[in-house]
Design a protein around this motif. Structure first.
Motif, PDB file in Angstrom:
ATOM      1  N   LEU A  21      40.274  39.797  49.314  1.00 32.26           N
ATOM      2  CA  LEU A  21      41.627  39.833  49.867  1.00 32.26           C
ATOM      3  C   LEU A  21      42.611  40.405  48.856  1.00 32.26           C
ATOM      4  CD1 LEU A  21      41.901  36.317  51.596  1.00 32.26           C
ATOM      5  CD2 LEU A  21      41.120  38.483  52.572  1.00 32.26           C
ATOM      6  N   THR A  22      43.592  41.143  49.356  1.00 31.08           N
ATOM      7  CA  THR A  22      44.699  41.618  48.516  1.00 31.08           C
ATOM      8  C   THR A  22      45.807  40.583  48.585  1.00 31.08           C
ATOM      9  OG1 THR A  22      44.130  43.927  48.964  1.00 31.08           O
ATOM     10  CG2 THR A  22      46.330  43.479  48.088  1.00 31.08           C
TER      11      THR A  22
ATOM     12  N   ARG B 196      53.402  41.162  42.280  1.00 35.08           N
ATOM     13  CA  ARG B 196      52.409  42.232  42.243  1.00 35.08           C
ATOM     14  C   ARG B 196      51.255  41.894  43.186  1.00 35.08           C
ATOM     15  NH1 ARG B 196      49.496  42.527  38.184  1.00 35.08           N
ATOM     16  NH2 ARG B 196      50.102  40.582  37.138  1.00 35.08           N
ATOM     17  N   LYS B 197      50.612  42.939  43.716  1.00 38.04           N
ATOM     18  CA  LYS B 197      49.453  42.743  44.576  1.00 38.04           C
ATOM     19  C   LYS B 197      48.173  42.916  43.763  1.00 38.04           C
ATOM     20  CE  LYS B 197      51.602  44.143  48.932  1.00 38.04           C
ATOM     21  NZ  LYS B 197      51.529  45.062  50.099  1.00 38.04           N
ATOM     22  N   LYS B 198      47.230  42.038  44.026  1.00 38.34           N
ATOM     23  CA  LYS B 198      45.972  42.083  43.294  1.00 38.34           C
ATOM     24  C   LYS B 198      44.836  41.635  44.207  1.00 38.34           C
ATOM     25  CE  LYS B 198      43.931  40.744  38.852  1.00 38.34           C
ATOM     26  NZ  LYS B 198      44.119  39.944  37.611  1.00 38.34           N
ATOM     27  N   THR B 199      43.663  42.274  44.076  1.00 38.50           N
ATOM     28  CA  THR B 199      42.527  41.885  44.907  1.00 38.50           C
ATOM     29  C   THR B 199      41.753  40.744  44.256  1.00 38.50           C
ATOM     30  OG1 THR B 199      41.127  43.562  43.855  1.00 38.50           O
ATOM     31  CG2 THR B 199      42.259  44.189  45.877  1.00 38.50           C
ATOM     32  N   HIS B 200      41.332  39.792  45.088  1.00 39.51           N
ATOM     33  CA  HIS B 200      40.556  38.659  44.604  1.00 39.51           C
ATOM     34  C   HIS B 200      39.416  38.383  45.579  1.00 39.51           C
ATOM     35  CE1 HIS B 200      43.124  37.363  41.272  1.00 39.51           C
ATOM     36  NE2 HIS B 200      44.172  37.595  42.051  1.00 39.51           N
ATOM     37  N   ASN B 201      38.281  37.983  45.038  1.00 40.05           N
ATOM     38  CA  ASN B 201      37.148  37.592  45.869  1.00 40.05           C
ATOM     39  C   ASN B 201      37.333  36.156  46.347  1.00 40.05           C
ATOM     40  OD1 ASN B 201      35.828  40.036  45.600  1.00 40.05           O
ATOM     41  ND2 ASN B 201      34.716  39.409  43.786  1.00 40.05           N
TER      42      ASN B 201
ATOM     43  N   ILE C  45      37.630  29.200  49.113  1.00 42.12           N
ATOM     44  CA  ILE C  45      37.666  29.006  47.664  1.00 42.12           C
ATOM     45  C   ILE C  45      38.113  30.290  46.974  1.00 42.12           C
ATOM     46  CG2 ILE C  45      36.307  28.378  45.626  1.00 42.12           C
ATOM     47  CD1 ILE C  45      34.328  27.028  47.615  1.00 42.12           C
ATOM     48  N   HIS C  46      39.189  30.193  46.189  1.00 38.65           N
ATOM     49  CA  HIS C  46      39.612  31.298  45.328  1.00 38.65           C
ATOM     50  C   HIS C  46      38.846  31.149  44.019  1.00 38.65           C
ATOM     51  CE1 HIS C  46      43.128  33.574  43.165  1.00 38.65           C
ATOM     52  NE2 HIS C  46      41.977  34.214  43.140  1.00 38.65           N
ATOM     53  N   VAL C  47      37.808  31.939  43.867  1.00 34.60           N
ATOM     54  CA  VAL C  47      36.845  31.725  42.781  1.00 34.60           C
ATOM     55  C   VAL C  47      37.476  31.925  41.411  1.00 34.60           C
ATOM     56  CG1 VAL C  47      34.693  32.572  41.788  1.00 34.60           C
ATOM     57  CG2 VAL C  47      34.903  32.310  44.260  1.00 34.60           C
ATOM     58  N   ALA C  48      38.255  32.993  41.234  1.00 35.21           N
ATOM     59  CA  ALA C  48      38.833  33.276  39.914  1.00 35.21           C
ATOM     60  C   ALA C  48      39.740  32.154  39.447  1.00 35.21           C
ATOM     61  CB  ALA C  48      39.593  34.601  39.949  1.00 35.21           C
ATOM     62  N   ALA C  49      40.447  31.538  40.402  1.00 32.89           N
ATOM     63  CA  ALA C  49      41.343  30.428  40.059  1.00 32.89           C
ATOM     64  C   ALA C  49      40.612  29.087  40.044  1.00 32.89           C
ATOM     65  CB  ALA C  49      42.497  30.372  41.056  1.00 32.89           C
ATOM     66  N   ASP C  50      39.344  29.099  40.434  1.00 28.69           N
ATOM     67  CA  ASP C  50      38.537  27.871  40.496  1.00 28.69           C
ATOM     68  C   ASP C  50      39.229  26.825  41.366  1.00 28.69           C
ATOM     69  OD1 ASP C  50      36.372  26.302  40.004  1.00 28.69           O
ATOM     70  OD2 ASP C  50      36.993  25.653  38.013  1.00 28.69           O
TER      71      ASP C  50
ATOM     72  N   HIS D  25      37.530  44.263  58.620  1.00 29.30           N
ATOM     73  CA  HIS D  25      38.753  43.451  58.573  1.00 29.30           C
ATOM     74  C   HIS D  25      38.499  42.272  57.649  1.00 29.30           C
ATOM     75  CE1 HIS D  25      40.469  45.668  61.977  1.00 29.30           C
ATOM     76  NE2 HIS D  25      39.282  45.579  62.549  1.00 29.30           N
ATOM     77  N   GLU D  26      39.089  42.347  56.453  1.00 31.69           N
ATOM     78  CA  GLU D  26      38.724  41.386  55.410  1.00 31.69           C
ATOM     79  C   GLU D  26      39.085  39.942  55.732  1.00 31.69           C
ATOM     80  OE1 GLU D  26      42.780  43.119  54.285  1.00 31.69           O
ATOM     81  OE2 GLU D  26      40.894  43.813  55.143  1.00 31.69           O
TER      82      GLU D  26
END
Length: 615
Positions: A324-325, A332-337, A351-356, A378-379
């Motif tokens: 997702l963006t 700022r816009k950033k993509t995250h898994n 679950i936002h993995v990078a943010a745990d 469509h993400e």
């Protein structure tokens, strides 16, 4: 002496590095490099390299085994490249530039768009729409023309009983004829068209609906049918040969056997069933696994459990990734898994993995969720298949910087029985969805421009059973696409995995709903004769592999990449001991590989995650 050394690579890393495996960006421009200077043995140590600049050198081609599994950005400007097909070894490549290579033409542009499924930018231009047309529409129309040419001029030349030599002879004549006579697209792309015809997998044509089952003796076999014969190799390594007499060798070494889903973190837990595993987008070594009360993120190379999420009252059955963006704190816009996980409670965890951080949940069904998957186009669109005999399509929304989000239900597909596996049709993922269910295989129209929110199935498929009769009433517990057209499923026939054609089975122009359609079988792969259910299969489209575990802890692997020599092999379960006793009665519930087939991950019925590495 080679111009490229370990010291040079460390020095040219951006930023400079002390270890090759830590390098993510590398600048090798303006070094007068020739193709022979690119040493595969040295480059194979750059496991995390994502950006490579080889501009302003003297390269005329790429070696075929550079082994850069994470490469995303490649600059080859101002070289002497004559061919681009070796770039297919970088399946995750997103950005490619090769301007000012005087021997490359528009035909080469089309080749890389076809070979590199993730490519977005070519020579600085967004080619997403054109590439999708080349990969899907162009391929489908060209395939239809090739098929028509075969049916009209060559099909009857293949006798009922034929030898490998006869197949080779007819195939040679056919390829020469089709490259000369099949015309598609503008004349400026004639070289690309001839290349596609010459390099596409023509097995479904040559096999021509012929099905091979292993006989008592060994008569000559049709090309694809050779894949159907599973061998029992020595542990972890095997080779076999059919057709043209050449032998293939595959080696997969066991790396890790992890017990990371234990209930209450108990070391004595060898009963928790593990069900689903999916590799993280843009990564060839991080995999999400689920089973019992836990979802784990594992680094396949090191065997480290990077993150673990637990819900004490849950039993997780399925996980799926999307990207997702999102808007971060400074606008700022950033993509995250984002990882979605679901199971017995009928709730989807996000679950936002990078943010745990598990930032939300969707109460999707009142009964357990068997499987989930995201739309490739469509993400935010998520499909959930439940024991309530419904498949729901959700828009999960995009969380803001405070993780506020709004989910909505877009569609409900009514099934006649519990859906076990779902798959979107690659050539039209916004229009059709397939589901393998407890009592059959079904297809739904999922176009959102229709007003009807609750929809019955559009078609059910029938398959041959053990007696040779066609049946629709059978459990389909394995379902996946091998490529744009070929479907792999496991269902009605004991000891058998079907390969069948979507385009030749389903006619989207048919107006009648709830039709019964006979699947057009291309081949059968021999598999275990067990009557054990829910041992699902998977595919690796980039490498044209099919995988399926069995009731003895073995992994069956089928290589379908060659239409004249095809083979299969079995990875045997090793002798593992727990508390001094050997682990027995191991079922392989699921097995997947990363897109480059570097790592293979198998989930078991005894709370063990097994990881092999292909060498």
């Amino acid at each position: 002496m080679s111009k490229i050394t370990t010291e040079l690579l460390l020095e040219r890393a951006v930023p400079r590095s002390t270890r090759l495996r830590k390098i993510e960006t590398l600048n090798l421009s303006k070094l007068q490099l020739k193709t022979g200077d690119l040493d595969p043995r040295l480059f194979s140590r750059l496991r995390h390299l994502q950006k490579l600049d080889l501009s302003d050198n003297l390269l005329d081609k790429f070696p075929n085994s550079l082994t850069l599994p994470d490469l995303r950005v490649l600059n080859c400007n101002n070289n002497q490249l004559e061919d681009v097909t070796a770039l297919k070894q970088f399946p995750l490549l997103e950005e490619l530039t090769y301007e000012n290579n005087m021997y490359l033409t528009t035909n080469d542009d089309y080749k890389v768009m076809f070979l590199l499924q993730n490519l977005r930018l070519l020579n600085g231009k967004d080619i997403t729409k054109l590439a999708n047309h080349v990969r899907h529409v162009n391929s489908r129309k060209l395939t239809n023309k090739v098929t028509a040419h075969w049916e009209k001029f060559f099909r009857d030349q293949l006798p009922e009983k034929y030898t490998v030599e006869q197949v080779k002879s007819i195939k040679k004549k056919f390829l020469k004829s089709v490259q000369t006579n099949v015309v598609y697209g503008p004349s400026s792309l004639s070289e690309f068209t001839r290349w596609r015809v010459g390099h596409a997998s023509l097995t479904p044509l040559v096999a021509s609906r012929r099905v091979w089952r292993p006989p008592e003796k060994e008569p000559p076999q049709p090309p694809w049918a050779a894949c159907a014969r599973a061998l029992s190799p020595s542990r972890g390594r095997s080779s076999s040969s059919y057709g043209d007499g050449t032998a293939w060798d595959v080696s997969a070494e066991p790396l890790h056997f992890l017990q990371c889903h234990s209930k209450g973190n108990s070391r004595e837990d060898f009963k928790t069933q593990l069900w689903s595993c999916v590799f993280e987008p843009f990564s060839s070594r991080t995999v999400a696994t689920c089973g019992g009360e836990a979802v784990c993120l594992i680094d396949c190379e090191t065997g480290m459990v990077l993150k673990k999420y637990k819900v004490a009252t849950e039993e997780f059955f399925s996980v799926a990734w999307t990207t997702l963006t999102m808007v971060v704190g400074d606008s700022r816009k950033k993509t995250h898994n984002i990882l979605a996980a679901a199971g017995r409670r009928g709730i989807v965890k996000l679950i936002h993995v990078a943010a745990d951080f598990c930032y939300g949940e969707i109460k999707a069904h009142k009964k357990p969720i068997a499987t989930i998957c995201f739309s490739p186009t469509h993400e935010t669109h998520l499909f959930t298949a439940s024991y309530d005999k419904r498949i729901a399509l959700w828009d999960i929304g995009i969380p803001d910087c405070d993780y506020n989000f709004k989910a909505s239900q877009l569609l409900v597909l009514e099934a006649l029985s519990i859906p076990l596996r779902i798959a979107l049709v690659p050539t039209c993922p916004d229009q059709y969805l397939l589901a393998g269910c407890e009592e059959g295989c079904f297809c739904w129209n999922i176009k959102l421009d229709k007003e009807q929110k609750n929809r019955p199935f559009e078609a059910m498929f029938q398959f041959p059973d053990d007696e040779g009769d066609m049946t629709t009433s059978h459990r389909v517990d394995g379902l996946a696409f091998l490529n744009d057209d070929v479907i792999v499923s496991k269902s009605s026939k004991t000891g058998c995995i079907f390969l069948w054609s979507w385009s030749r089975s389903f006619d989207g122009k048919g107006k009648a709903s709830q039709r019964t359609i006979s699947a057009v079988i291309l081949a059968e792969l021999e598999w275990s004769t067990t009557d054990m259910s829910y041992l699902t299969l998977s595919t690796c489209p980039a490498k044209e592999y099919v995988f399926c575990g069995d009731e003895k802890g073995s992994v069956w692997m089928y290589n379908l990449s060659n239409c004249t020599t095809a083979w299969s092999t079995i990875l045997k379960w090793p002798e593992l001991r727990a508390n001094g006793e050997q682990l027995t009665e191991v079922l392989i519930n699921n097995v997947v590989t990363d897109p480059t087939f570097t790592y293979l991950v198998a989930l078991t019925s005894v709370n063990i995650t097994a990881i092999w590495k292909k060498s």
